[in-house]
Design an enzyme around this catalytic site. Structure first.
Site, PDB file in Angstrom:
ATOM      1  N   LYS A  12      59.538  11.773  41.395  1.00  0.00           N
ATOM      2  CA  LYS A  12      59.940  11.713  42.801  1.00  0.00           C
ATOM      3  C   LYS A  12      61.064  12.723  43.058  1.00  0.00           C
ATOM      4  CE  LYS A  12      59.789   8.334  45.518  1.00  0.00           C
ATOM      5  NZ  LYS A  12      60.054   7.119  46.305  1.00  0.00           N
ATOM      6  N   GLU A  50      59.749   6.041  38.951  1.00  0.00           N
ATOM      7  CA  GLU A  50      58.795   7.146  39.125  1.00  0.00           C
ATOM      8  C   GLU A  50      59.519   8.466  38.848  1.00  0.00           C
ATOM      9  OE1 GLU A  50      56.149   6.526  42.730  1.00  0.00           O
ATOM     10  OE2 GLU A  50      57.630   4.924  43.030  1.00  0.00           O
ATOM     11  N   GLU A  84      66.218   7.974  43.745  1.00  0.00           N
ATOM     12  CA  GLU A  84      64.807   7.933  44.120  1.00  0.00           C
ATOM     13  C   GLU A  84      63.899   7.682  42.917  1.00  0.00           C
ATOM     14  OE1 GLU A  84      63.152   8.146  47.116  1.00  0.00           O
ATOM     15  OE2 GLU A  84      65.136   7.818  47.971  1.00  0.00           O
ATOM     16  N   GLU A 141      59.284  -2.152  52.641  1.00  0.00           N
ATOM     17  CA  GLU A 141      60.048  -1.676  51.481  1.00  0.00           C
ATOM     18  C   GLU A 141      61.458  -2.220  51.563  1.00  0.00           C
ATOM     19  OE1 GLU A 141      60.381   2.525  50.954  1.00  0.00           O
ATOM     20  OE2 GLU A 141      58.235   2.919  51.172  1.00  0.00           O
TER      21      GLU A 141
END
Length: 380
Positions: A323, A320, A329, A266
């Site tokens: 999250k 997203e 995030e 990542e």
């Protein structure tokens, strides 16, 4: 007839040029496909998006059968994941075998699965039982692959946070935290035996956010800067990510191994954040990812490992919205769920906007251009 021949030559040129552009996007990068959201496109639509970008490596955090079925015969290589909640069960060889049969053996004839991550950032937790279960779970999953004759196709690893390092500067003095040595030493021995990579989640954004007065923004964004020189090796670093990678290599070497490849499972940069998340902007995210992808395209290695091309999975494909945690995030995605880009890396010459297949406007622009050519020759 003359018009027909002219039309044929133009169409041939158009498709030749289109093909050459598409090939420039095939740079061997991977993408993290997270799904903690309630508004994402269907996996079948995601297939089209990734194929248009020529991305052939995808990392999942689970083994979602809907995704694996959608990507059947797609020539996309998958890393699939076992969450931390599965580790205790996976220490049981029979349960590990059943999981591999269901989630790997069922799909591998049609969908290319190349790696399984067993757990994610386990050592961020202080759960001693979770830490103790990690290696036995990895071993059980690997042994299941051996028993099924799949161990040559599928490797087993786990992804670590960069906070497993006690020291990262200078890179050549990189070392693991002493309290983790009892876990990491046998894990490294496993990687050496199984010939699997050591995965790190590395985010220079965090270093900049926590100390923007001391960490130059240009150094973390791959922009021109003075960089730093390792006083031990005299190797020069012009960006933080490469320094972090070499620090991990040094830490692995300090525990006796030089035969294990480090991969970045990542890395990315958020396009939005909370007020205290300094640097989380679309401009910085575009610079980080765009500059990084250009370097990966060139096959560049780190200063300490110049002959080993850097292997990365960008985080993430989509924003997203479910999250937890700070706003950043939920804003690491390259794309909004509707398929439009969060920022245009194409402006930096890497991802041309015309090829954003999930944007209806741009898809139709390709066909519109084609129709204009056809019409101009038919009626000329």
């Amino acid at each position: 007839m003359a018009n027909f021949h002219r039309l044929f030559r133009v169409l041939l040129l158009l498709f030749t040029l289109s093909d050459s552009v598409i090939r420039t996007l095939s740079v061997g990068i991977g993408i993290n496909y997270g799904q903690i959201a309630n508004n994402l496109p269907s996996p079948s639509r995601v297939v089209t998006l990734l194929q248009s970008l020529n991305i052939s490596r995808v990392k999942l955090y689970d083994a979602d059968p809907n995704v694996l079925y959608a990507f059947s015969s797609s020539n996309v290589n998958f890393i699939i994941g076992l969450g931390n909640e599965y580790l205790q069960n996976m220490t049981d060889p029979q349960k590990a075998l059943a999981w591999v049969q269901q989630h790997v053996q069922t799909h591998i004839s049609q969908t290319q699965i190349t790696c399984i991550t067993v757990g994610n950032e386990v050592f961020v937790s202080n759960d001693s039982q979770l830490r103790s279960n990690l290696l036995p779970a990895m071993q059980s999953v690997h042994n299941a692959l051996v028993n099924l004759g799949l161990d040559k196709q599928v490797s087993v690893t786990t992804a670590h946070s960069l906070n497993i390092l006690a020291n990262s500067f200078p890179p050549s003095a990189g070392s693991f935290r002493p309290d983790l040595t009892e876990y990491l030493q046998p894990i490294l021995n496993f990687h050496s035996m199984a010939k699997s990579p050591f995965l790190i989640n590395a985010y220079p954004f965090f270093a900049y956010k926590d100390n923007p007065g001391q960490v130059p923004l240009e150094y973390v964004l791959f922009q021109p800067n003075q960089g730093m020189t390792d006083p031990i090796t005299n190797l020069h670093y012009d960006n933080m990510l490469y320094a972090q990678i070499d620090a991990v290599y040094a830490a692995i070497k300090a525990l006796g191994h030089t035969d294990i490849q480090v991969q970045i499972s990542e890395t990315g940069w958020p396009s939005r954040g909370d007020l205290n998340e300094v640097g989380a902007t679309p401009e910085n995210a575009g610079l980080y990812n765009g500059n990084l992808l250009r370097r990966i395209q060139s096959g560049q290695g780190t200063p300490a490992k110049p002959s080993i091309p850097i292997d990365i999975y960008v985080f993430a494909l989509f924003n997203e919205n479910l999250k937890p945690g700070p706003a950043s995030e939920r804003n690491y995605g390259l794309y909004y769920p509707d398929g439009t880009p969060v920022y245009n890396i194409g402006l930096q010459g890497y991802l041309p906007e015309l090829l954003y297949s999930s944007s209806k406007r741009n898809v139709f622009s390709v066909f519109s251009l084609l129709l204009i050519f056809i019409a101009s020759f038919i009626y000329s």
